[in-house]
Design a protein around this motif. Structure first.
Motif, short mmCIF file in Angstrom:
data_model
loop_
_atom_site.label_atom_id
_atom_site.label_comp_id
_atom_site.label_asym_id
_atom_site.label_seq_id
_atom_site.Cartn_x
_atom_site.Cartn_y
_atom_site.Cartn_z
N LEU A 88 72.60 41.72 20.83
CA LEU A 88 71.79 40.77 20.18
C LEU A 88 70.92 40.17 21.30
CD1 LEU A 88 74.38 39.03 18.01
CD2 LEU A 88 72.80 40.51 17.23
N PHE A 89 71.36 39.99 22.49
CA PHE A 89 70.63 39.38 23.36
C PHE A 89 69.45 40.26 23.90
CE2 PHE A 89 69.11 37.71 27.53
CZ PHE A 89 69.09 36.18 27.34
N GLY B 167 67.74 36.63 18.16
CA GLY B 167 68.48 37.31 19.00
C GLY B 167 68.92 36.51 20.29
N ALA B 168 68.42 35.78 20.88
CA ALA B 168 68.92 34.99 21.90
C ALA B 168 69.82 33.87 21.40
CB ALA B 168 67.64 34.13 22.55
N ILE C 126 69.05 26.51 20.27
CA ILE C 126 67.97 27.23 19.58
C ILE C 126 68.19 27.35 18.02
CG2 ILE C 126 67.06 29.73 19.89
CD1 ILE C 126 67.80 29.83 22.68
N LEU C 127 69.13 27.73 17.59
CA LEU C 127 69.17 27.80 16.20
C LEU C 127 68.88 26.47 15.38
CD1 LEU C 127 72.84 29.54 15.58
CD2 LEU C 127 70.43 30.58 15.21
N VAL C 128 69.06 25.38 15.94
CA VAL C 128 68.74 24.03 15.25
C VAL C 128 66.91 24.11 15.44
CG1 VAL C 128 68.44 21.69 15.70
CG2 VAL C 128 70.69 22.84 15.84
N VAL C 129 66.33 24.53 16.87
CA VAL C 129 64.98 24.58 16.83
C VAL C 129 64.01 25.52 15.75
CG1 VAL C 129 63.05 24.82 18.56
CG2 VAL C 129 65.17 23.72 19.15
N ILE C 130 64.91 26.81 15.58
CA ILE C 130 63.91 27.77 14.93
C ILE C 130 63.58 27.24 13.62
CG2 ILE C 130 64.44 29.85 13.77
CD1 ILE C 130 65.88 30.67 16.03
#
Length: 238
Positions: free
Chosen positions: A124-125, A151-152, A183-187
């Motif tokens: 995934l990364f 992915g990150a 990151i999931l919150v920012v997306i």
């Protein structure tokens, strides 16, 4: 004469056997040790890619943003730097970063203790490297942003589970997990509320984009430094 000859033969026999034993045991031990340590220089090189790639990308992107007339770090995303005569510099910057991220993902696969989900996390990364690499070659699209940061984020979250079970990685497992969640919150803030021209957060589109990049690259460098220490510790003589 016969007695003396037998004594000489018996003296040569043990020496010959000892040499034979050394030829069997000595090289085998050396070869086994070399084989065990053979991947470690490779892991160190892959870790270095995880440090150099993000640092070079950040420096080049920031310098371009400062030199580009009318560019705003608050309002404009990084992909805006691909426009204009010097846009090729940012395209190349994306390609270098993507290649470095994919290499670092391979290093994580080799350097973190394998678990049930060992391949999934680095896999995934690696998507976070395919995204910018693809954007640099074919031109940036929203799908490249989603591929990169989904992915990150998911890669870090899954990797944190493997890291939590590896004594060499336990200290950074929580950091990897929290960064993935951040990151999931920012997306969605970036892609739903800031990216559309009529979105309520559109004036701060660049801020959300740079925030996501900072979270991602900073965590990558921290994990790459840990991977480098793990590789060096394994190489250290005992």
């Amino acid at each position: 004469m016969s007695s003396q000859h037998e004594m000489q033969a018996s003296h040569r026999g043990p020496v010959g056997d000892g040499a034979g034993q050394r030829s069997l045991t000595g090289p085998q031990v050396g070869e086994g040790t070399a084989q065990a340590r053979q991947p470690r220089p490779l892991i160190a090189a892959l870790a270095a890619a995880g440090i150099v790639g993000p640092v070079v990308f950040a420096v080049v992107a920031v310098v371009q943003g400062l030199l580009r007339p009318g560019y705003s770090f608050m309002a404009d995303p990084v992909v805006a730097l691909v426009a204009g005569p010097s846009g090729w510099v940012q395209d190349l910057n994306f390609v270098v970063l993507g290649a470095a991220m994919i290499a670092f993902a391979v290093g994580l696969q080799l350097g973190v203790r394998p678990t049930r989900w060992a391949v999934l996390g680095p896999g995934l990364f690696a998507l976070s490297g395919i995204g910018p690499l693809w954007a640099g070659v074919a031109g940036p699209r929203p799908v490249h942003f989603l591929l990169t940061f989904l992915g990150a984020a998911t890669g870090l979250i899954v990797l944190s589970r493997s890291m939590a079970r590896d004594p060499s990685w336990q200290r950074v497992a929580g950091y990897a997990l929290s960064t993935g969640i951040a990151i999931l919150v920012v997306i969605p803030l970036h892609s739903i509320l800031a990216l559309p021209v009529d979105g309520p957060l559109h004036p701060w589109w660049g801020l959300f984009n740079w925030t996501a990049i900072t979270l991602w690259l900073t965590c990558t460098v921290v994990l790459a430094r840990r991977l480098l220490r793990v590789a060096r510790a394994t190489q250290a003589p005992r």
